[in-house]
Design an enzyme around this catalytic site. Structure first.
Site, PDB file in Angstrom:
ATOM      1  N   TYR A  97      37.808  26.797  29.050  1.00  0.00           N
ATOM      2  CA  TYR A  97      37.107  25.713  29.744  1.00  0.00           C
ATOM      3  C   TYR A  97      37.320  25.863  31.246  1.00  0.00           C
ATOM      4  O   TYR A  97      38.435  26.146  31.702  1.00  0.00           O
ATOM      5  CB  TYR A  97      37.643  24.349  29.283  1.00  0.00           C
ATOM      6  CG  TYR A  97      37.081  23.192  30.067  1.00  0.00           C
ATOM      7  CD1 TYR A  97      35.953  22.513  29.623  1.00  0.00           C
ATOM      8  CD2 TYR A  97      37.667  22.789  31.279  1.00  0.00           C
ATOM      9  CE1 TYR A  97      35.416  21.467  30.357  1.00  0.00           C
ATOM     10  CE2 TYR A  97      37.135  21.746  32.010  1.00  0.00           C
ATOM     11  CZ  TYR A  97      36.007  21.087  31.553  1.00  0.00           C
ATOM     12  OH  TYR A  97      35.482  20.058  32.285  1.00  0.00           O
ATOM     13  N   GLU A 102      30.293  22.637  35.213  1.00  0.00           N
ATOM     14  CA  GLU A 102      31.201  22.809  34.078  1.00  0.00           C
ATOM     15  C   GLU A 102      30.745  23.962  33.180  1.00  0.00           C
ATOM     16  O   GLU A 102      29.565  24.065  32.858  1.00  0.00           O
ATOM     17  CB  GLU A 102      31.238  21.517  33.253  1.00  0.00           C
ATOM     18  CG  GLU A 102      32.155  21.586  32.050  1.00  0.00           C
ATOM     19  CD  GLU A 102      32.116  20.292  31.245  1.00  0.00           C
ATOM     20  OE1 GLU A 102      33.124  19.559  31.246  1.00  0.00           O
ATOM     21  OE2 GLU A 102      31.087  20.004  30.612  1.00  0.00           O
TER      22      GLU A 102
END
Ligand code: GDP
Ligand code: MN
Length: 388
Positions: free
Chosen positions: A108, A196
């Site tokens: 992530y 993101e």
């Protein structure tokens, strides 16, 4: 403002971030064509402004171009429900068809603004592919953060620090560092509020790529980026929020409660929602009419709130500084003249030209309930919404 995954990936790729090869398709036939060009083995991904598509059935693997066409046929037109769409779901109009990646690790990575630190923060976690909120709740030490001095920019050592924390070594270190710097650069250059990548993947052949991408942009900076504004997809936005924007009310956010709010000033609008909650109610919206002495702005606020079927009472909370209370009062009267308001209205007025405003409301004979302060206004609104 939000954009689709394929658009975010196009932006990131321009800043040097590696993304899988692929293209957007708006019909099953188009998906087949893209899959053929990619050699057949592809992933077909619903393009909606919501995460959690994988779990909702919006991301599917296909082993051939024929299968890609069939899978695209299932996804395009479906009402995709994820934890971010609400129970009604979101209609899928297009899919992103991409080459399949041999995934070894899912990580992530994101950049966002840390308001408390007053600077961007880059976050990374080895727990990729999962909701970051879930990781933050259950395993907070798995999230690594570096704050970036905006005047200096993200420095390579900071990216290396994060890459180390993710356990990236050897040949994957360099591409990971480069991707992080690209992500940060794109975030700053486009005035993003969020960039993101979840998951960021390491492939079995040692490549590091953005398998998913999400970018949100600061609405207040859009005037500097017509190319970003051009990516806007109003079908993905709340219809009432779109209409509010068109009526000159930029600061309307639809919520799930039953008390519609008309307030001047964002801070007062937040305080009004807090007061409603404190009184045991739920706001139906955030709405800041802004500081304009325009009767029509108030009328438009009524028009929007009236269209929300959940609204059972309206609370008007005005603290007139530059805004004049008498203009607001005229707006309330005009709104009742132009439409059937249907629900009880509670009014709290304070500030410039208060006496004139009070006289206008009194002379109108409208059955508005008057409150002396915010606490009383919230209490009256909660009672009115409950039919008392
Ligand atoms: P999201 O659910 O909306 O966040 O959509 P993602 O783009 O993150 O995809 C969800 C999941 O699908 C990923 O975490 C992967 O596990 C899987 N996935 C997506 N693309 C590929 C691919 O090319 N190959 C494989 N094996 N899995 C993929
Ligand atoms: Mn994802």
């Amino acid at each position: 403002m939000k954009v689709h995954e394929y658009q975010a990936k196009e932006i990131l790729a321009r800043y040097g971030a590696p993304v899988p090869r692929g293209s957007v398709a708006r019909s099953p036939a188009e998906a087949r064509k893209v899959a053929e060009d990619l050699g057949g083995k592809v992933v077909v991904k619903a393009q909606v402004h919501a995460g959690g598509r994988g779990k909702g059935g919006g991301v599917k693997l296909a082993g051939s171009a024929e299968e890609a066409e069939r899978v695209a046929g299932e996804i395009i037109g479906m009402q995709l429900v994820t934890h971010q769409t609400g129970p009604a779901g979101q209609k899928v109009k297009s899919v992103l068809v991409e080459e399949q990646m041999p995934i070894e690790r899912e990580l992530y990575l994101s950049v966002l603004i840390d308001g408390a630190a007053q600077r961007p923060v880059v976050m990374a976690s080895a727990e990729g592919g999962m909701e970051i909120e879930e990781v933050a709740a259950n395993n907070p030490e798995a999230i690594h953060r570096v704050h970036v001095d905006p005047a200096v920019g993200m420095e390579p050592f900071q990216a290396r620090q994060l890459a180390f924390a993710l356990g990236l070594k050897g040949d994957t270190m360099k591409p990971a560092v480069s991707l992080m710097l690209s992500l940060y650069e794109a975030f700053i250059a486009k005035d993003a509020s969020l960039a993101e990548i979840n998951p960021l993947v390491v492939t079995s052949d040692g490549r590091v790529l953005a398998l998913d991408a999400k970018m949100n942009f600061d609405d207040n900076a859009l005037y500097r980026h017509p190319e970003i504004e051009g990516l806007r997809d109003k079908d993905e936005e709340d219809p009432l929020e779109v209409e509010a924007g068109e009526l000159g009310i930029q600061n309307y956010v639809k919520l799930d409660g039953n008390i519609g709010c008309v307030v001047n000033g964002a801070g007062l609008a937040m305080a009004t929602m807090d007061a409603i909650k404190l009184a045991g109610g739920e706001p139906a919206n955030f709405l800041d009419i802004g500081t304009v002495n325009d009767v029509n702005r108030v009328v438009n606020a009524f028009k929007i709130i009236r269209k929300d079927p959940g609204v059972q009472a309206i609370l008007i909370n005005i603290f007139g500084g530059m805004a004049r209370v008498d203009v607001i009062a005229q707006g309330v009267v005009e709104a009742h003249a132009q439409m059937d308001v249907r629900v009880p209205v509670v009014v709290r007025l304070e500030g410039t030209n208060l006496a004139e405003g009070e006289k206008i409301l009194k002379d109108s004979g409208l059955p508005v309930r008057r409150a002396a302060d915010l606490g009383e206004a919230a209490k009256l609104a909660v009672e009115a919404a409950a039919g008392r």
